[in-house]
Write an enzyme that holds these catalytic residues in place. Structure first.
Site, PDB file in Angstrom:
ATOM      1  N   LEU A 227       0.858  -0.954   0.028  1.00  0.00           N
ATOM      2  CA  LEU A 227      -0.045   0.086   0.093  1.00  0.00           C
ATOM      3  C   LEU A 227       0.771   1.215   0.147  1.00  0.00           C
ATOM      4  O   LEU A 227       1.626   1.421   0.971  1.00  0.00           O
ATOM      5  CB  LEU A 227      -0.827  -0.105   1.165  1.00  0.00           C
ATOM      6  CG  LEU A 227      -1.872   1.084   1.277  1.00  0.00           C
ATOM      7  CD1 LEU A 227      -2.900   1.178   0.147  1.00  0.00           C
ATOM      8  CD2 LEU A 227      -2.571   1.180   2.814  1.00  0.00           C
ATOM      9  N   ASP A 228       0.532   2.055  -1.134  1.00  0.00           N
ATOM     10  CA  ASP A 228       1.440   3.272  -1.175  1.00  0.00           C
ATOM     11  C   ASP A 228       2.962   3.286  -0.969  1.00  0.00           C
ATOM     12  O   ASP A 228       3.481   4.266  -0.782  1.00  0.00           O
ATOM     13  CB  ASP A 228       0.891   4.453   0.104  1.00  0.00           C
ATOM     14  CG  ASP A 228      -0.551   4.636   0.238  1.00  0.00           C
ATOM     15  OD1 ASP A 228      -1.245   4.582  -0.890  1.00  0.00           O
ATOM     16  OD2 ASP A 228      -0.963   4.743   1.262  1.00  0.00           O
ATOM     17  N   GLN A 229       3.290   2.174  -1.791  1.00  0.00           N
ATOM     18  CA  GLN A 229       4.937   2.172  -1.857  1.00  0.00           C
ATOM     19  C   GLN A 229       5.319   1.923  -3.265  1.00  0.00           C
ATOM     20  O   GLN A 229       6.496   1.909  -3.614  1.00  0.00           O
ATOM     21  CB  GLN A 229       5.195   0.852  -0.913  1.00  0.00           C
ATOM     22  CG  GLN A 229       4.943   1.051   0.461  1.00  0.00           C
ATOM     23  CD  GLN A 229       5.706   1.955   1.308  1.00  0.00           C
ATOM     24  OE1 GLN A 229       6.809   2.086   1.024  1.00  0.00           O
ATOM     25  NE2 GLN A 229       5.018   2.714   1.943  1.00  0.00           N
TER      26      GLN A 229
END
Lengths: 284, 284, 284, 284
Positions: A227-229
């Site tokens: 997530l969000d990486q």
């Protein structure tokens, strides 16, 4: 006249520029743009090259294919070739907030973005009237935690049915499963409403307000299982002060989100973004 | 190992990239960076190309010379070739305000800028102690309106005596005559304390304050015979509001001036700036 | 509960803050925001003050009136008082390009801007379908050079008929006559597509391209009889390079124009802008 | 003539502005600047007020004291009062990199910052010659992990001996212990070379490079016991791309660090910063 765009990357070695340019020149092609980059730490060569080829449009795909073979086999490069006639066909996932969808739709309308929105899927009905008014195919797929897999299967089927070659999460407030990401087989671009890696996860404007930052941001990135990486494509920021409430941050953030997402989508559709490792090279 | 940098521009035609890259590759050179631009309106081709050549350092100038001939005669390009061993040697003209000179001096010290300050000439004595403390040759040449030509001749003699290859006007408050500009034979970079073309001429911060602008700027440009009209290399801006007095504008402007001038000088010394017509191409 | 906003300015003297705040406090009012500025050069005092008053909504106008009298007669201030129930009613003039109109319309829709668009007048029919889809009253008034006065009279009649309290030129490509400006009796905000005072007049992006600037801008300002010379409310900028064509400047400029115009309109409608001389004080 | 600056904050209630302004007006004072803020979520009132008082300079401290008592006891505010004759006296802690120290020193020299550098302490000898050249007291206190407490005690003694009223960490690469922070009794401002909260801790430019961000930043904050978690005073950012190496990030970062730290120190010395909770209100 059709142009061809090739995105290459692989181990650097002498003669890459000369070989690529020579291949095109010998066949009568005319280079419009060529942009190189060398990661001198990792010894990787990157190139975006766009050219006109003096053959019938119908023969262009074969030229592109031949180039791709040469680059892959002779030069040992990863190679992505596309022809200017291939347009973006975007599947948009969105929740309640309409601003990013609306902004993308208008940019497609006025040809700032090349291609079209193929379909819109939402877990709410808020943006349905807007989609109807623009004759965009709209699908309402509610997300129920216990049946998330079913919902994602339905999404996949719709997206594939519309033949999309890019998925855009335009303020879509659900986390996609690893299965979805593996199965969709086209890139996914997300707009995260913070200056990543600061404030990953939920409610980033509230986090930013609580931390008392003086600048807020937005980040467009490719979606990966973490997530969000994923690899960052574009970011922008705006100044805030103690005078700004969370609502002001959200309002200012909307403008940022639209601009950053539109820029990332435009770069992607113009074949300007190369991903390697967890980073991007953007040939702007 | 020495690298060679070539800056080319001229009428566009097919095969330019291939010919240049092929020439280097055939001689065993290894391209480090290559950056092209096509002005599609005027059909002009621009290129900056930097490469390593597998010969003794002593033979590099001959290689550079040979390349230059090829580019000029075979390709019909304007060509400027330089070798990484040639460093900047800057003559600084300055009046009373020391900040830009001081900033440049420190950037040379910490190797942000390649080369050195060859000499400093001022029509005031204010910066003399600073120059002495850094062992920079300092010359005081007062400017008297009636004897300006004499003063400029003295300046020219000093600058040429120190073998400078770039003149920088680091908040030099005198207008250079056309004769000086013609005679100096090296480029001149000026920092103008406004966002050109707004507020050309004198006292731009006062002009900006009177006009009530919400953003101020600074502009680094090459000097031509027409005051403040030369090709722009770099610009930057800062926000201001009604709360800022003229003194605040001047204070904020100092930071802008330093940053913009340093950037322009760095780009110039790294052979990243091509001038054509009254514009620049900056290969950043 | 209704709040009152007063904008004051006039000759500075001791006791102004105390008198204003004391007047409100004695009557049981509760100050929400108070912002002062002193132009120390011209000795002028500026204030924006917003407060809640513990009376029935119906009595608020009388309180506002009483405050205004006190400020005018006792303090010698210019005073503009408004009540939060008075909303913006905006007449939009637009030519062919729809982006600023569309952006304003959506900001009103999502309550970022307080009030509504009262009517849209255009000298072309391009934005008519958009207006119809949002049920905005649309008027087509072609401009013929020889009959411009007639067209302007028609515009005036429509604007007054709709009771607008602000006129916005949302990329309106006609110059308003002095007569129109005198007769309209409400403020006019224009978005100029350059960083004023650079590139006043026509085709500023072409001018910017020709000059080779590295930053472009947009400026929202009140309209006065002198073209592009009125008090500046808001400005913003974006970086460009030699890679950007005039079309790219125009595309990037659209985003700037929307953002800057929206900000100026928002500040105006929230009574945050004070004009004095040819400048503005913006209490952000 | 001396001016008095008061920074107030505490529970909001009606009449605060009127009481404060009335107190000053009744005693013949003339308000130069008054800036308020209400945190409407937490119902806290903040004010910075600066005024001239018509008494002998020698009596000003008594006036300040009386005001402070009124604000504290009558209004229940936290109150910090200072007189314009009290100048900043800054103790600078620095490691090897000189740029922030040098920048601060010159800003004090040219009166951009009010006050002076009282002493410089470093765990290296690199900046010693620079300090000597400006006649700044320099102390070399090496830090040995096993004797860190001794070193910090030596630092404390020096800083207190020089009567500093602010400590600035100008790229000081050691973590201060909780004991030091408790004992120093004056505020400590640190410049962190990232856009906090992104990349807290060590080697932030390397972290930023590895993450592939498109914008880097710098953050000035007050130091608290928790590393890089104190109240943020100022932040700024710069764009980067795949073309920038870690070294480029470090170079660009230096300019950011200087500007952001200087701004934070200036605001602090002009009594423009109020801390509450873990956030700041900056009356710019």
């Amino acid at each position: 006249m059709l142009s061809i765009v090739a995105l290459l990357h692989g181990p650097d070695r002498p003669g890459l520029v000369a070989t690529v340019a020579g291949w095109i020149f010998k066949r009568g092609g005319n280079i419009l743009h060529a942009d190189q980059h060398r990661d001198s730490e990792e010894q990787i060569f990157f190139q975006r090259i766009e050219w006109l080829h003096p053959v019938d449009d119908s023969e262009i795909p074969a030229v592109a294919e031949a180039f791709s073979k040469m680059a892959t086999h002779e030069l040992g490069m990863h190679c992505h070739v596309s022809v200017s006639s291939e347009l973006g066909r975007v599947g948009v996932l969105v929740s309640k907030m309409p601003h990013c969808l609306r902004d993308l739709a208008f940019r497609f309308q006025q040809d700032e973005l090349r291609g079209e929105i193929g379909c819109v899927i939402s877990n709410h009905r808020d943006v349905e009237p807007f989609c109807r008014s623009l004759h965009l195919p709209f699908y309402y797929i509610p997300i129920d935690a216990s049946l998330k897999a079913d919902a994602e299967n339905a999404q996949l089927k719709i997206l594939k049915g519309h033949g999309v070659n890019l998925v855009v999460l335009a303020r879509y407030m659900q986390v996609l499963s690893g299965e979805f990401i593996d199965s969709i087989e086209v890139p996914i671009i997300n707009i995260h409403h913070s200056f990543l890696p600061a404030f990953a996860g939920g409610r980033p404007y509230h986090q930013a307000y609580a931390r008392g930052v003086k600048i807020i941001g937005a980040t467009a990135h490719y979606v990966t299982a973490e997530l969000d990486q994923g690899p960052i494509i574009a970011q922008d920021v705006a100044r805030v002060s103690h005078r700004h409430s969370v609502e002001d941050l959200i309002r200012k953030g909307r403008d940022l989100e639209e601009l950053v997402l539109a820029q990332a989508v435009r770069w992607h559709l113009e074949h300007r973004v190369l991903v390697y490792g967890n980073k991007t090279v953007v040939f702007d």
